[in-house]
Scaffold this active site. Structure first.
Site, PDB file in Angstrom:
ATOM      1  N   GLY A 254      51.674-116.738 -99.868  1.00 34.43           N
ATOM      2  CA  GLY A 254      51.409-117.246 -98.524  1.00 34.43           C
ATOM      3  C   GLY A 254      49.991-116.967 -98.065  1.00 34.43           C
ATOM      4  O   GLY A 254      49.283-117.867 -97.631  1.00 34.43           O
ATOM      5  N   GLU A 291      49.382-110.933 -91.642  1.00 37.60           N
ATOM      6  CA  GLU A 291      48.105-110.568 -92.290  1.00 37.60           C
ATOM      7  C   GLU A 291      47.206-109.823 -91.309  1.00 37.60           C
ATOM      8  O   GLU A 291      46.526-108.864 -91.681  1.00 37.60           O
ATOM      9  CB  GLU A 291      47.389-111.809 -92.837  1.00 37.60           C
ATOM     10  N   HIS A 294      48.210-106.230 -90.985  1.00 34.99           N
ATOM     11  CA  HIS A 294      47.816-105.414 -92.142  1.00 34.99           C
ATOM     12  C   HIS A 294      46.490-104.699 -91.895  1.00 34.99           C
ATOM     13  O   HIS A 294      46.189-103.718 -92.572  1.00 34.99           O
ATOM     14  CB  HIS A 294      47.652-106.297 -93.386  1.00 34.99           C
TER      15      HIS A 294
HETATM   16  N1  B3K Z   1      49.534-108.477 -99.663  1.00 36.33           N
HETATM   17  C1  B3K Z   1      49.645-109.861-100.003  1.00 36.33           C
HETATM   18  C2  B3K Z   1      50.474-110.119-101.207  1.00 36.33           C
HETATM   19  C3  B3K Z   1      49.758-109.917-102.475  1.00 36.33           C
HETATM   20  C4  B3K Z   1      50.625-110.374-103.619  1.00 36.33           C
HETATM   21  C5  B3K Z   1      50.021-110.048-104.923  1.00 36.33           C
HETATM   22  N2  B3K Z   1      50.802-110.594-106.022  1.00 36.33           N
HETATM   23  C6  B3K Z   1      50.160-110.681 -98.880  1.00 36.33           C
HETATM   24  C7  B3K Z   1      50.977-109.965 -97.891  1.00 36.33           C
HETATM   25  O1  B3K Z   1      51.980-109.359 -98.155  1.00 36.33           O
HETATM   26  O2  B3K Z   1      50.582-109.958 -96.760  1.00 36.33           O
HETATM   27 ZN    ZN Z   2      52.007-108.162 -96.441  1.00 38.64          ZN
END
Ligand code: B3K
Ligand code: ZN
Length: 850
Positions: A254, A291, A294
């Site tokens: 995504g 996102e 995060h």
């Molecule tokens: N942290 C990324 C996902 C990365 C996947 C790597 N195979 C997106 C998310 O979870 O926000």
């Molecule tokens: Zn994530």
């Protein structure tokens, strides 16, 4: 990179890296086939590390030169990295490598998407860009210089000098390499700004390909709402001068939370009323928020190692769920999340791929970005919040942000802040992170003289590598209803900690009806003998919206199971109850639409399997069709009323109220189509002014077997919009008659617009096939063979997406001997493919393991 004997990595082997990094400077000279990357990295010994062996990860890199403190060195280079003798004290490493982004179809590292350079480094993609200690516990500030002729060149952090042919970026926040990002290309921006509550002005941009500018407003607006929400709810402010989001067409998932430069699958950003559905809008809002969140839960506080992935993912999913619940309807959000959890995570927990929320070993970490790590990881946090209370949760989070800002942390760190704030011992709670499997909670009850007792027995079935399970802490939210439907006991939490435990309620004037596991207070399967009369009573009276919905779902499920296993007729109790609920105007239309949704084919297969029977996909499909027909007949008039009453005349808005109304009208349309053969669907398809209505019109026409002309018209209308054409591909597979699903999917793979290299397009056809249960599990095996053929073709191109789609086979042992043999043959055929990737090898081996 291929690996003949993939090696597992173990949590118990963790050791800190031998060096700390004070600063990283990278210079990129961009060229599609020969990009040069120069790195300059200031290392110093890590006093906490047991060893000082100097190892840098690196894969598929052509090393041009290397030097330490300015003196050329000749490191020992292998397929996975390099080693070199280094000085005892601090030193500066310099290297130049050459890479070929245009040849990178795996979409990990630096690659090209439609002429645009972009990166994906999580989890271990940075090692495909340059030599580096590519592990999350090595954090450093980065300075980046990009040289090239692209009009827009972006990296993490704040912008620095910029001129003809170059752009510089400085990220002051120490970060692990997985958060590095670079984008360069012909991009246009949708700009805006945000002022944080302490007064910091932040420039915001959504960058897209020219032509897509008109589809950015909703993403931008969602971003600003997410920024304000995180300040209000968690006290978290943004910490750079600019926040950039870029949409790319070729992306394995995504989106990605790179510091200050989030990269998104264009499907998770671009939206207009004409091209995106209500569900698309809601997903975009959720992913943008995820996102963004995060930035604190993942970036400012990151993970010590990849075993701790749930530390950032579980928490960030939990936060994005809270955000959506606040922005829209909390009960509707909760029901949707539980439906998804049961469909994906319970399925995973019940099969060969089951693993703990914090796994203890892996071969390829990309295979562990799972429903268990994400969604069950979020459920575990929800339970923790329920157990300690909202106030203590808030204080624990404040302490977590204070104590661990700038750290690469662990689940132990996370639990310790809760222990410190509450004084509670969380040793038993930690089992939720350590043990796989979905607990079964058996409930029985007694009533005598005003005293009601609930008896709980818990049991978690064995999972791969974990034959024995210990009792867990399970917060069970319970309320009681009196015989007239009034609530006689408000929600209380029964904290189940033993294998068997009872809870008593006194002073009742009659035997109550229990409402158990309100709001789905724990990710468990409740087993309790009850009947349809009680389910209908709860559907009518429960004050807990989740359990009200759950009662309706249980009625539907039991009706279907009886039809599947005993050839029963559609249960009138279900039909009466669902009609009464659908006509109840005091209920939110979105809720009513959810309550009209029937359990999916996979959910039913899971239920039947759990009850000790072998699910037959054809019988499941037939029962669902028969119940839908019976319901459409029973509710014929009501369906027309609901349809008419929920037409939205106001200008399109993707908000909860309008999308709820459209969802209910579309649920009614599905019933109407079963009676009128498609006339209403055709009219809606032709007159629709938004994608939600247009697509529902098309879906119903396809389902009714009258969709050919509409599908052609839809294609002609949208042939230049790749995201809409993805919907066109997948809808034809999903709506097909199971007899034809595989043939239609095969035909679509021959369509000139089918692009194997684009993950969205690949998933639109082959992912849709794998999710169309009766079609995929066609007794001939043609669905299995088609998927396996394409996985074998995709693996050398894009191992990550291939491995992910292997999960289509994870339920294989549920089925009859014939289907099991057919699937085994396909799994073995994939496994025997020459040079199969480490990703896919690990998945197939785990799925095949006894
Ligand atoms: N942290 C990324 C996902 C990365 C996947 C790597 N195979 C997106 C998310 O979870 O926000
Ligand atoms: Zn994530």
């Amino acid at each position: 990179m291929r690996d003949a004997a993939p090696q597992a990595v173990y949590l118990s082997d963790y050791q800190p890296y031998g060096f700390l990094i004070d600063r990283v400077a990278l210079t990129f000279r961009l060229d599609p086939h020969a990009t040069r990357v120069r790195s300059r990295i200031a290392f110093r010994p890590n006093p906490e590390a047991p060893s000082r062996d100097f190892f840098l990860h690196g894969e598929g890199l052509a090393l041009i030169s290397a030097a330490i403190d300015g003196t050329p060195v000749s490191p020992e280079v292998t397929e996975t990295g390099l080693t070199c003798t280094v000085p005892d004290g601090p030193f500066t490493w310099e290297a130049e490598v050459e890479i070929d982004p245009a040849a990178n179809t795996a979409l990990e590292g630096l690659y090209m998407s439609n002429g645009m350079y972009c990166t994906q480094c999580e989890a271990e993609g940075f090692r495909k860009i340059t030599y580096y200690p590519d592990r999350p516990d090595v954090m450093a500030p980065f300075d980046v210089r990009i040289e090239g002729d692209a009009p827009v060149m972006l990296s993490n952090g704040n912008p620095g000098a910029r001129g003809a042919g170059f752009a510089e970026w400085h990220d002051p926040w120490p970060k692990p390499s997985y958060l590095f990002a670079l984008v360069a290309g012909e991009l246009v921006n949708h700009p805006d700004s945000f002022t944080t509550r302490s007064g910091r002005p932040v420039e915001l941009n959504v960058w897209v390909r020219p032509g897509d500018e008109g589809k950015c407003a909703f993403a931008m607006e969602s971003l600003k709402r997410a920024m304000a929400w995180d300040e209000r709810t968690y006290g978290r402010e943004y910490d750079l001068d600019v926040f950039n989001i870029v949409a790319v067409d070729d992306f394995n998932m995504g989106a990605m939370e790179n510091k200050g430069l989030n990269i998104f699958n264009s499907a998770a950003v671009l939206a207009s009323p004409e091209t995106a559905t209500d569900a698309n809008f809601e997903r975009i809002e959720g992913i943008i928020a995820h996102e963004y969140f995060h930035n604190w839960t993942g970036n400012r506080i990151t993970c010590r190692d990849w075993f701790q992935l749930c530390l950032k993912e579980g928490l960030t999913v939990f936060r994005d769920q809270q955000f959506t619940a606040d922005q829209r309807s909390a009960p509707v959000k909760r029901i949707g999340d539980v439906v998804a959890l049961r469909a994906r995570q319970f399925r995973e927990d019940a099969g060969p791929l089951a693993h703990p929320v914090r796994p203890e070993s892996f071969v390829e970490i990309n295979n562990f970005y799972t429903a268990t790590v994400y969604e069950k990881g979020a459920e575990v946090i929800g339970m923790l919040k329920r157990l300690v209370g909202d106030d203590a949760y808030g204080r624990a989070l404040d302490l977590y942000f204070d104590r661990h800002d700038g750290d690469a942390a662990t689940i132990e760190d996370w639990l310790t802040v809760f222990e410190d704030v509450t004084g509670r011992d969380l040793a038993q709670f930690k089992l939720w992170y350590q043990e796989a499997g979905t607990p079964r909670l058996r409930v029985t009850e007694d009533y005598a003289d005003g005293t009601y007792t609930l008896h709980f027995t818990q049991h978690t079935p064995p999972t791969p590598g974990q034959p024995e399970k210990l009792p867990r802490v399970i917060p069970v939210a319970v309320g009681l209803l009196g015989p007239n439907g009034d609530e006689v006991q408000e929600t209380v939490i029964c904290e189940v900690t033993e294998a068997r435990q009872s809870f008593t309620f006194d002073g009742l004037s009659g035997r109550p009806v229990p409402s158990i596991l309100r709001d789905f207070s724990a990710p468990v399967i409740v087993e309790r003998d009850t009947d349809n009369a009680e389910r209908a009573f709860l559907l009518a009276h429960d004050t807990d919206p989740f359990n009200k919905w759950e009662a309706g779902r249980a009625l539907a499920r039991e009706a279907l199971v009886a039809m599947i296993l005993d050839d029963a007729a559609p249960d009138p109790a279900y039909l009466d109850a669902v009609a009464a609920m659908a006509r109840d105007d005091s209920l939110d239309p979105a809720f009513r639409a959810l309550a009209l949704d029937l359990p999916g084919q996979d959910d039913l297969a899971q239920t039947i399997h759990t009850r000790g029977h072998t699910p037959n996909p054809d019988a499941i499909w037939a029962a669902l069709e028969a119940l839908r027909d019976a319901r459409a007949a029973r509710m014929e008039e009501l369906a027309h009323e609901l349809f008419a009453a929920h037409q939205v005349t106001a200008p399109y808005r993707p908000d909860a109220a309008q999308s709820g109304a459209r969802a209910l009208a579309n649920a009614a349309l599905a019933m109407i189509t079963r009676r009128d053969g498609g006339a209403a669907a055709q009219a809606q398809f032709e007159q629709a002014t938004n994608m939600t209505l247009q697509l529902a019109g098309l879906a119903n026409l396809l389902r009714a077997g009258r969709g050919d002309a509409a599908a052609r018209a839809f294609y002609d209308q949208w042939r230049d919009d790749r995201l809409v054409i993805d919907k066109w591909f997948s809808l034809q597979v999903v709506q097909a008659d199971p007899e034809d699903t595989a043939d239609i999917a095969r035909r679509l793979t021959e369509h000139p617009d089918f692009e194997m290299k684009n993950p969205n397009r690949f998933r639109a056809v082959l992912g849709a096939l794998s999710m169309s249960q009766a079609g995929f599990h066609h007794a001939s095996g043609k669905g299995y063979t088609l998927l396996a053929d394409w996985l074998i073709r995709l693996d050398p191109v894009n191992p990550q997406t291939t491995a992910r789609l292997c999960t289509a086979f994870e339920t294989w042992r549920r089925f009859d001997g014939n289907r099991q043999a057919l699937i085994r043959r396909e799994l073995e055929r994939i496994r025997a493919t020459d040079g199969l990737s480490r990703d896919t090898t690990e998945m197939i081996d785990r799925i095949l393991a006894a």
